[in-house]
Every structure is written in structure tokens, then in C-alpha cells.
Write a protein that holds these residues in place. Structure first.
Motif, mmCIF file in Angstrom:
data_model
loop_
_atom_site.group_PDB
_atom_site.id
_atom_site.type_symbol
_atom_site.label_atom_id
_atom_site.label_comp_id
_atom_site.label_asym_id
_atom_site.label_seq_id
_atom_site.Cartn_x
_atom_site.Cartn_y
_atom_site.Cartn_z
ATOM 1 N N MET A 1 0.838 -1.174 0.000
ATOM 2 C CA MET A 1 0.000 0.000 0.000
ATOM 3 C C MET A 1 0.891 1.247 0.000
ATOM 4 N N ARG A 2 0.590 2.149 -0.907
ATOM 5 C CA ARG A 2 1.349 3.398 -1.023
ATOM 6 C C ARG A 2 0.732 4.448 -0.103
ATOM 7 N N ILE A 3 1.586 5.212 0.570
ATOM 8 C CA ILE A 3 1.126 6.300 1.426
ATOM 9 C C ILE A 3 1.888 7.556 1.043
ATOM 10 N N GLU A 4 1.129 8.595 0.687
ATOM 11 C CA GLU A 4 1.711 9.885 0.306
ATOM 12 C C GLU A 4 1.357 10.918 1.372
ATOM 13 N N LEU A 5 2.224 11.897 1.530
ATOM 14 C CA LEU A 5 1.966 13.009 2.445
ATOM 15 C C LEU A 5 1.719 14.274 1.641
ATOM 16 N N ASP A 6 0.578 14.891 1.830
ATOM 17 C CA ASP A 6 0.259 16.170 1.219
ATOM 18 C C ASP A 6 1.173 17.247 1.818
ATOM 19 N N GLU A 7 1.437 18.301 1.086
ATOM 20 C CA GLU A 7 2.286 19.385 1.597
ATOM 21 C C GLU A 7 1.735 19.954 2.899
ATOM 22 N N HIS A 8 0.426 20.062 2.989
ATOM 23 C CA HIS A 8 -0.213 20.559 4.214
ATOM 24 C C HIS A 8 0.121 19.638 5.389
ATOM 25 N N ALA A 9 0.044 18.332 5.176
ATOM 26 C CA ALA A 9 0.340 17.362 6.236
ATOM 27 C C ALA A 9 1.802 17.461 6.660
ATOM 28 N N ILE A 10 2.696 17.594 5.716
ATOM 29 C CA ILE A 10 4.121 17.708 6.031
ATOM 30 C C ILE A 10 4.375 18.929 6.917
ATOM 31 N N ALA A 11 3.742 20.054 6.575
ATOM 32 C CA ALA A 11 3.912 21.275 7.363
ATOM 33 C C ALA A 11 3.367 21.098 8.774
ATOM 34 N N ARG A 12 2.265 20.368 8.925
ATOM 35 C CA ARG A 12 1.644 20.187 10.233
ATOM 36 C C ARG A 12 2.391 19.189 11.109
ATOM 37 N N LEU A 13 3.017 18.191 10.506
ATOM 38 C CA LEU A 13 3.713 17.162 11.275
ATOM 39 C C LEU A 13 4.690 17.764 12.277
ATOM 40 N N GLU A 14 5.638 18.512 11.780
ATOM 41 C CA GLU A 14 6.682 19.057 12.644
ATOM 42 C C GLU A 14 6.103 20.042 13.648
ATOM 43 N N ARG A 15 5.190 20.875 13.185
ATOM 44 C CA ARG A 15 4.596 21.893 14.042
ATOM 45 C C ARG A 15 3.796 21.265 15.193
ATOM 46 N N ARG A 16 3.245 20.073 14.943
ATOM 47 C CA ARG A 16 2.379 19.437 15.940
ATOM 48 C C ARG A 16 3.048 18.300 16.704
ATOM 49 N N GLY A 17 4.315 18.012 16.410
ATOM 50 C CA GLY A 17 5.057 17.049 17.208
ATOM 51 C C GLY A 17 5.009 15.612 16.727
ATOM 52 N N ALA A 18 4.934 15.403 15.427
ATOM 53 C CA ALA A 18 4.930 14.050 14.862
ATOM 54 C C ALA A 18 5.968 13.970 13.746
ATOM 55 N N THR A 19 6.255 12.751 13.321
ATOM 56 C CA THR A 19 7.204 12.535 12.227
ATOM 57 C C THR A 19 6.487 11.883 11.050
ATOM 58 N N PRO A 20 7.071 11.952 9.860
ATOM 59 C CA PRO A 20 6.485 11.250 8.718
ATOM 60 C C PRO A 20 6.372 9.746 8.962
ATOM 61 N N GLU A 21 7.339 9.171 9.666
ATOM 62 C CA GLU A 21 7.301 7.740 9.966
ATOM 63 C C GLU A 21 6.109 7.398 10.857
ATOM 64 N N GLU A 22 5.846 8.248 11.860
ATOM 65 C CA GLU A 22 4.701 8.013 12.742
ATOM 66 C C GLU A 22 3.384 8.129 11.972
ATOM 67 N N SER A 49 7.581 7.311 26.929
ATOM 68 C CA SER A 49 7.922 8.648 27.376
ATOM 69 C C SER A 49 8.250 9.556 26.196
ATOM 70 N N VAL A 50 7.559 10.692 26.142
ATOM 71 C CA VAL A 50 7.736 11.660 25.061
ATOM 72 C C VAL A 50 7.852 13.045 25.687
ATOM 73 N N GLU A 51 8.785 13.834 25.190
ATOM 74 C CA GLU A 51 8.871 15.214 25.647
ATOM 75 C C GLU A 51 8.477 16.123 24.501
ATOM 76 N N TRP A 52 7.609 17.089 24.811
ATOM 77 C CA TRP A 52 7.177 18.048 23.796
ATOM 78 C C TRP A 52 7.070 19.419 24.451
ATOM 79 N N LEU A 53 7.790 20.381 23.920
ATOM 80 C CA LEU A 53 7.796 21.748 24.415
ATOM 81 C C LEU A 53 8.073 21.816 25.915
ATOM 82 N N GLY A 54 9.044 21.016 26.352
ATOM 83 C CA GLY A 54 9.491 21.049 27.737
ATOM 84 C C GLY A 54 8.638 20.280 28.728
ATOM 85 N N THR A 55 7.613 19.581 28.255
ATOM 86 C CA THR A 55 6.748 18.801 29.140
ATOM 87 C C THR A 55 6.873 17.332 28.787
#
Length: 85
Positions: A1-22, A49-55
Motif C-alpha cells: 500500500m502506497r502512502i503519500e503526504l500532502d504538503e499541508h500534512a508535512i507542514a503540520r507534522l513538525e509543528r504538531r510534534g509528529a514525524t512522517p514515519e509516525e 515517554s515523550v517530551e514536547w515543548l518542555g513537558t
């Protein structure tokens, strides 16, 4: 199964604390439910355990909204919810 990331999704990933792999794991292994506009929501919890923005959190829940493509899915956007300890 092929999975593509839209440009919008790519921009949101990093900003929201996720990776393309996740996001890819979420679509491949997550729970599937119908969403608006003919899309599908995929939900998957990453526990550990995950740290995000110091928490520190006990994990995160990722929700990917995707549209079907010929032989897979195109992720349109990604939501991340951090799980409190």
C-alpha cells in the motif's frame, strides 16, 4: 500500500510534534473510521515517554485524515494529542 503526504500534512507534522514515519505507521496500523468529505481518519497511540515543548508525556495519539488514491492513501492533515501521565 502506497502512502503519500500532502504538503499541508508535512507542514503540520513538525509543528504538531509528529514525524512522517509516525504518520505512515498510523495509516498502516491505526484504527480506521469515516470522516467528512469522503475521507478516512486513522488513529494510533504511541505509548512511551515523550517530551514536547518542555513537558514530559506518557505517549501521544496521532490522528491522520487521508483521502484514498489509486493504490493507497494520501494523508491530508495530522492531529497530535499528547497523553498526560
Amino acid at each position: 500500500m502506497r502512502i503519500e503526504l500532502d504538503e499541508h500534512a508535512i507542514a503540520r507534522l513538525e509543528r504538531r510534534g509528529a514525524t512522517p514515519e509516525e504518520a505512515t505507521i498510523t495509516v498502516r496500523q491505526g484504527a480506521r473510521s469515516p470522516a467528512r468529505h469522503g475521507r478516512t481518519a486513522f488513529t494510533y497511540e504511541f505509548i512511551g515517554s515523550v517530551e514536547w515543548l518542555g513537558t514530559r508525556y506518557r505517549g501521544k495519539r496521532i490522528i491522520c485524515y487521508a483521502a484514498p488514491i489509486e493504490d493507497g492513501w494520501r494523508i491530508i492533515t495530522v492531529i497530535v494529542k499528547f497523553l498526560r501521565p
